[in-house]
Write an enzyme that holds these catalytic residues in place. Sequence first.
Site, PDB file in Angstrom:
ATOM      1  N   THR A   1       0.682  -1.250   0.137  1.00  0.00           N
ATOM      2  CA  THR A   1       0.004  -0.101  -0.122  1.00  0.00           C
ATOM      3  C   THR A   1       0.875   1.411   0.143  1.00  0.00           C
ATOM      4  O   THR A   1       0.447   2.267  -0.858  1.00  0.00           O
ATOM      5  CB  THR A   1      -0.837  -0.083   1.116  1.00  0.00           C
ATOM      6  OG1 THR A   1      -1.575  -1.303   1.222  1.00  0.00           O
ATOM      7  CG2 THR A   1      -1.994   1.048   1.237  1.00  0.00           C
TER       8      THR A   1
ATOM      9  N   TYR B   1       6.475 -11.138   5.286  1.00  0.00           N
ATOM     10  CA  TYR B   1       5.240 -10.804   4.804  1.00  0.00           C
ATOM     11  C   TYR B   1       4.821 -11.618   3.370  1.00  0.00           C
ATOM     12  O   TYR B   1       5.658 -11.495   2.723  1.00  0.00           O
ATOM     13  CB  TYR B   1       5.493  -9.377   4.271  1.00  0.00           C
ATOM     14  CG  TYR B   1       4.438  -8.640   3.423  1.00  0.00           C
ATOM     15  CD1 TYR B   1       3.065  -8.891   3.262  1.00  0.00           C
ATOM     16  CD2 TYR B   1       4.886  -7.458   2.637  1.00  0.00           C
ATOM     17  CE1 TYR B   1       2.240  -8.316   2.626  1.00  0.00           C
ATOM     18  CE2 TYR B   1       3.733  -6.728   1.877  1.00  0.00           C
ATOM     19  CZ  TYR B   1       2.525  -7.113   2.057  1.00  0.00           C
ATOM     20  OH  TYR B   1       1.657  -6.556   1.326  1.00  0.00           O
TER      21      TYR B   1
ATOM     22  N   LYS C   1       2.924 -11.653   8.514  1.00  0.00           N
ATOM     23  CA  LYS C   1       1.643 -10.961   7.994  1.00  0.00           C
ATOM     24  C   LYS C   1       1.207 -11.800   6.849  1.00  0.00           C
ATOM     25  O   LYS C   1       1.848 -11.682   5.551  1.00  0.00           O
ATOM     26  CB  LYS C   1       2.143  -9.479   7.297  1.00  0.00           C
ATOM     27  CG  LYS C   1       1.272  -8.802   6.563  1.00  0.00           C
ATOM     28  CD  LYS C   1       1.582  -7.290   6.370  1.00  0.00           C
ATOM     29  CE  LYS C   1       0.754  -6.816   5.168  1.00  0.00           C
ATOM     30  NZ  LYS C   1      -0.436  -7.205   4.746  1.00  0.00           N
TER      31      LYS C   1
ATOM     32  N   THR D   1      -0.942 -12.491   4.095  1.00  0.00           N
ATOM     33  CA  THR D   1      -2.112 -12.069   3.101  1.00  0.00           C
ATOM     34  C   THR D   1      -2.390 -12.948   1.898  1.00  0.00           C
ATOM     35  O   THR D   1      -1.817 -12.908   0.526  1.00  0.00           O
ATOM     36  CB  THR D   1      -1.335 -10.681   2.585  1.00  0.00           C
ATOM     37  OG1 THR D   1      -1.078  -9.882   3.469  1.00  0.00           O
ATOM     38  CG2 THR D   1      -2.562 -10.017   1.563  1.00  0.00           C
TER      39      THR D   1
ATOM     40  N   ASP E   1      -8.467  -7.807   4.892  1.00  0.00           N
ATOM     41  CA  ASP E   1      -9.320  -7.058   5.448  1.00  0.00           C
ATOM     42  C   ASP E   1     -10.694  -7.820   5.121  1.00  0.00           C
ATOM     43  O   ASP E   1     -11.720  -7.633   5.976  1.00  0.00           O
ATOM     44  CB  ASP E   1      -9.356  -5.698   5.006  1.00  0.00           C
ATOM     45  CG  ASP E   1      -8.031  -5.201   4.847  1.00  0.00           C
ATOM     46  OD1 ASP E   1      -7.042  -5.957   5.366  1.00  0.00           O
ATOM     47  OD2 ASP E   1      -7.944  -4.031   4.814  1.00  0.00           O
ATOM     48  N   GLU E   2     -11.252  -8.329   3.705  1.00  0.00           N
ATOM     49  CA  GLU E   2     -12.408  -8.644   3.358  1.00  0.00           C
ATOM     50  C   GLU E   2     -12.824  -9.886   4.007  1.00  0.00           C
ATOM     51  O   GLU E   2     -14.113 -10.455   3.930  1.00  0.00           O
ATOM     52  CB  GLU E   2     -12.374  -8.715   1.921  1.00  0.00           C
ATOM     53  CG  GLU E   2     -11.665  -9.748   1.149  1.00  0.00           C
ATOM     54  CD  GLU E   2     -10.126  -9.098   1.122  1.00  0.00           C
ATOM     55  OE1 GLU E   2      -9.408  -8.380   1.665  1.00  0.00           O
ATOM     56  OE2 GLU E   2      -9.548  -9.734  -0.175  1.00  0.00           O
TER      57      GLU E   2
ATOM     58  N   VAL F   1      -3.335  -6.576   9.578  1.00  0.00           N
ATOM     59  CA  VAL F   1      -2.735  -5.734   8.816  1.00  0.00           C
ATOM     60  C   VAL F   1      -3.447  -5.348   7.548  1.00  0.00           C
ATOM     61  O   VAL F   1      -3.548  -6.174   6.897  1.00  0.00           O
ATOM     62  CB  VAL F   1      -1.006  -5.803   8.580  1.00  0.00           C
ATOM     63  CG1 VAL F   1      -0.258  -4.799   7.685  1.00  0.00           C
ATOM     64  CG2 VAL F   1      -0.410  -6.535   9.643  1.00  0.00           C
TER      65      VAL F   1
ATOM     66  N   SER G   1      -5.063  -2.413   4.298  1.00  0.00           N
ATOM     67  CA  SER G   1      -4.839  -1.011   3.721  1.00  0.00           C
ATOM     68  C   SER G   1      -6.424  -0.218   4.219  1.00  0.00           C
ATOM     69  O   SER G   1      -6.152   0.890   4.263  1.00  0.00           O
ATOM     70  CB  SER G   1      -4.833  -1.076   2.286  1.00  0.00           C
ATOM     71  OG  SER G   1      -5.750  -1.603   1.658  1.00  0.00           O
TER      72      SER G   1
END
Lengths: 305, 305, 305, 305
Positions: free
Chosen positions: A47, A139, A169, A171, A196-197, A211, A213
């Site tokens: 981000t 990450y 992290k 993702t 996040d979703e 973590v 955006s």
Amino acid sequence: MNKINGLIAAPFTPMDSRGEVVFEKIPDYVRLLENNKVVGAFVNGSTGEGVSLSQKEKMQITEEWVKAASEKKELKIINLIGGTSYKECIENAKHSEECGADAIAMLAPYYFKPGSGGQLAEFCAKVAEAVPTVPFYFYHIPVLSGCFVSMYDFLQEASGMIPNLAGIKYTHEDFMDFLTCIHFADGKYDMLWGRDENLLSALVLGARGGVGSTFNYAAPLYYQLIDAFDNGDLEKARKLQQQSIDMIRLLGKYGGIATGKAYMRYIGFECGEFRLPVKNMSNEAYKQFEKDVEALQIQELFSTL
Amino acid sequence: MNKINGLIAAPFTPMDSRGEVVFEKIPDYVRLLENNKVVGAFVNGSTGEGVSLSQKEKMQITEEWVKAASEKKELKIINLIGGTSYKECIENAKHSEECGADAIAMLAPYYFKPGSGGQLAEFCAKVAEAVPTVPFYFYHIPVLSGCFVSMYDFLQEASGMIPNLAGIKYTHEDFMDFLTCIHFADGKYDMLWGRDENLLSALVLGARGGVGSTFNYAAPLYYQLIDAFDNGDLEKARKLQQQSIDMIRLLGKYGGIATGKAYMRYIGFECGEFRLPVKNMSNEAYKQFEKDVEALQIQELFSTL
Amino acid sequence: MNKINGLIAAPFTPMDSRGEVVFEKIPDYVRLLENNKVVGAFVNGSTGEGVSLSQKEKMQITEEWVKAASEKKELKIINLIGGTSYKECIENAKHSEECGADAIAMLAPYYFKPGSGGQLAEFCAKVAEAVPTVPFYFYHIPVLSGCFVSMYDFLQEASGMIPNLAGIKYTHEDFMDFLTCIHFADGKYDMLWGRDENLLSALVLGARGGVGSTFNYAAPLYYQLIDAFDNGDLEKARKLQQQSIDMIRLLGKYGGIATGKAYMRYIGFECGEFRLPVKNMSNEAYKQFEKDVEALQIQELFSTL
Amino acid sequence: MNKINGLIAAPFTPMDSRGEVVFEKIPDYVRLLENNKVVGAFVNGSTGEGVSLSQKEKMQITEEWVKAASEKKELKIINLIGGTSYKECIENAKHSEECGADAIAMLAPYYFKPGSGGQLAEFCAKVAEAVPTVPFYFYHIPVLSGCFVSMYDFLQEASGMIPNLAGIKYTHEDFMDFLTCIHFADGKYDMLWGRDENLLSALVLGARGGVGSTFNYAAPLYYQLIDAFDNGDLEKARKLQQQSIDMIRLLGKYGGIATGKAYMRYIGFECGEFRLPVKNMSNEAYKQFEKDVEALQIQELFSTL
């Protein structure tokens, strides 16, 4: 370092109209996050356009975040140091240590991609051992890095090789791998969820920190979601997750990651545009975007200045 | 700059046992290539581990190659300048110009991947316009960069945006796209073939130059192949291409790109190992590799010191 | 069976407006191909919508092609028998034998994908051994089947397991693998090239036969290309290959495989539409397509009725 | 049909040593599932090797399951009807209706892959409208079908085109898409989760039913997991999910889907081997597998005969 409990934002890098970094905005950015109870900042990440910055710019950004955050000492700074060249990663790691970042994070090399947990761990160890007292996060973001090694494979190798390994992290949507990492070595590692979703699907597995955006501009939404989950009000948690999804779906509609800076403009914290090669939104598109955001009717879930 | 006719090697970066660059070997490397009639060097590329080097190392490597090559002026130096950050690419491009490289080349950004010819061209233009008199090559290698935009789509946009666009190093097996680029704008652009293992299939389409890693150690093989093709002796050309394939197949057997440095050791020009994250061959594996190379019975096709 | 020298069309399956097969058109189709010197028909393939037909329809199609072709005995019939279920493949293989097809061909199973040459060969052997005197071709088209096993790996296993293995229809752009298969076992196997858009790059490697969908409507183009290549007129061969590419690029523009039936309508041999799930062209799109075809100015290279 | 609450097994197809279907075992199979409170059987699916069977075999399997299940009327039968050819899917759908299956399910066509929700819905509608009173499920399993259209895109089109659309068997890790489908049209559609290894992450989103292969032999594990979740005992639920993962990880270790039949042998319900092209476990491997299963110490979580 203790495990992190709560939301960690991956900040955007504020730019002016010529595409130059506006370092002076960083103290305000720190306050924005603190005002919305965000507990950490993952700087120079995807981000934050870390890959689009020069080494020098990244270092100055780190300095500014650490300095601004240390006033209140409420916001932990995790600095993404790269990268594909371990030489430059080490340079960056040492600089992070010197200026007082709380932790560093490292991407899988995204040009020559490691094909096994051992190869990936060896690469990370080369950097981590240069700053042996700094907490080190890996990450994991295969959709961008192209490195699809499972984190369980990575931990099996890295746990012995990297004493300062703090966590990951994460993702990626491999919940089987994620849960196994949560349970690995009696829960030793800090597993930070990075999508996040579907935070709710990670909370149920035991994740306590994330973590992301969208925590830059919608932290209240996610804190309400976490509260609802903790209180067993799953109906409410699902509704909030759906609102997060509807918000995130607009990123797809308007072309991807650059839409995040449009959300920042929307809440009143102008960050300019993304650097090339990221494609930005036209002014007309922004007007349509604004209408679409209004239609979501989630104004009270956005972060406030 | 005129189109390049002949073999361009993508040199390895010589390293010592601690993984440090051995700059002093570069003049000898230039002589090795010149002795074998190689006409160009594509430095800091994939084979040269550009992404694993620091910006400073890359610059020094460029300087050494340009200096060593300029003695005889027989070897053109094309310098790969990156990259994901246009800031650092521009820095590098200007340095290339200052020290007198013949041309620069640029990769597609390999973290945030452009999704269209226009986006890719815009990114390249941003860098190319900083050195408007330096010939600019695009380096198309989607298997590593992750950017699968077709070069025909790129040229349609870039031809108008980048006056100093010289051509493309084409490392991908889309011969339909490649031939269309050869014919684009009446053959204006220099289309350099980048897959040594099927050079013959590119020659028949009109390619006259190639950039490859195996030209470092087997230039004679490919010059014989080109001669056979030019003389209409297709039986011989096919046999030589098969010998090239058999040689290249050992790269797969022994784990990939690092096998190239094993071939260099084999011909007597030690370049050390690849930096992490690339996996190197063990000493035992090297012994087996050596036997496999002997079994190919292509000694007379290797480059000579 | 001898190796096949020349163009083999992969015929479309003629359909009426309700999506039913028009078997009566097949004799005319045979004549169309014969008139344009096509030497074989690869029926029930991708172009022929084999996967969209019922087993019964496929069998009747085979019968009609064999019957119509046997009048002049100029057109060899290769029948694609499937598939994912070896039971149904065997049923189909035996039926092919009974009605007198010249050869059969088989796809890699495209749901459970074999991960090695050995697994793929075992699956093929199970079917091939049911018709031990019928020449057996493997149909390699990984972009649709999802099976990316190399054909060199396959041949190493299959050559010992399938005595009636005749060759491979090779629809993939791995020229390194293709050349190795041409040279395999002293050139024993018939390697039929399956990518019309880069036939020239296969001819230079020694291919003498090709199977393609554009040979249905543009056989003269490719025979001129082959002649030019054989006569050493590479300029002309490249120009013809570019014309083939320009023609094929319209398939992409108009949505893919269904555009092939639009070309058939264009030359006057109506084949109706593709069955779902393939998307067909609207009437308006066809009008625009027609203009685009006119603009190619290659009328004299199309097949004639 | 009401939404399904509970576990639906995707049964294996019992085979003898020659690879022929043992239809007579099906009544016992029904009893095995009923004894372990499984509420449905998804027959002829991936686990049932639908694609490896002939149309005739599939029909007989459906008949046997419906007949055996109807004695107690406790087990709902969902029949997977294909497929790539809508002709054969319709044939199969009508046969399902005639013999009294509770519902049918259909795969995305896995050779010619639809590229949009509309195209996929149109294909499904063509089949669904042939049996307008039979509940119709879509079976979403992109990793095998190769069709990556999102189910939200599909529902937006299919909801208007397929009146008998009942829901989706969702075998993919896109929880954002899955939650949106749960909420679609006020929760009208039955969203059955199809990834046993992360059932917990789907339960928290509101899933109440799941379809899976491990429910054949470890139904008690999952019912305990669901109970723990419903009772708010997340520690226990996570532990059980981890045990499910450890069990499933052995599938990867021993080569994939065929390991499922090894688990069936382990619990005492012999189903033979998978048909080619699926690779089966050797007897030696089975012995090692048995030891690995013992080491999991989850005996009491397996289904009992």
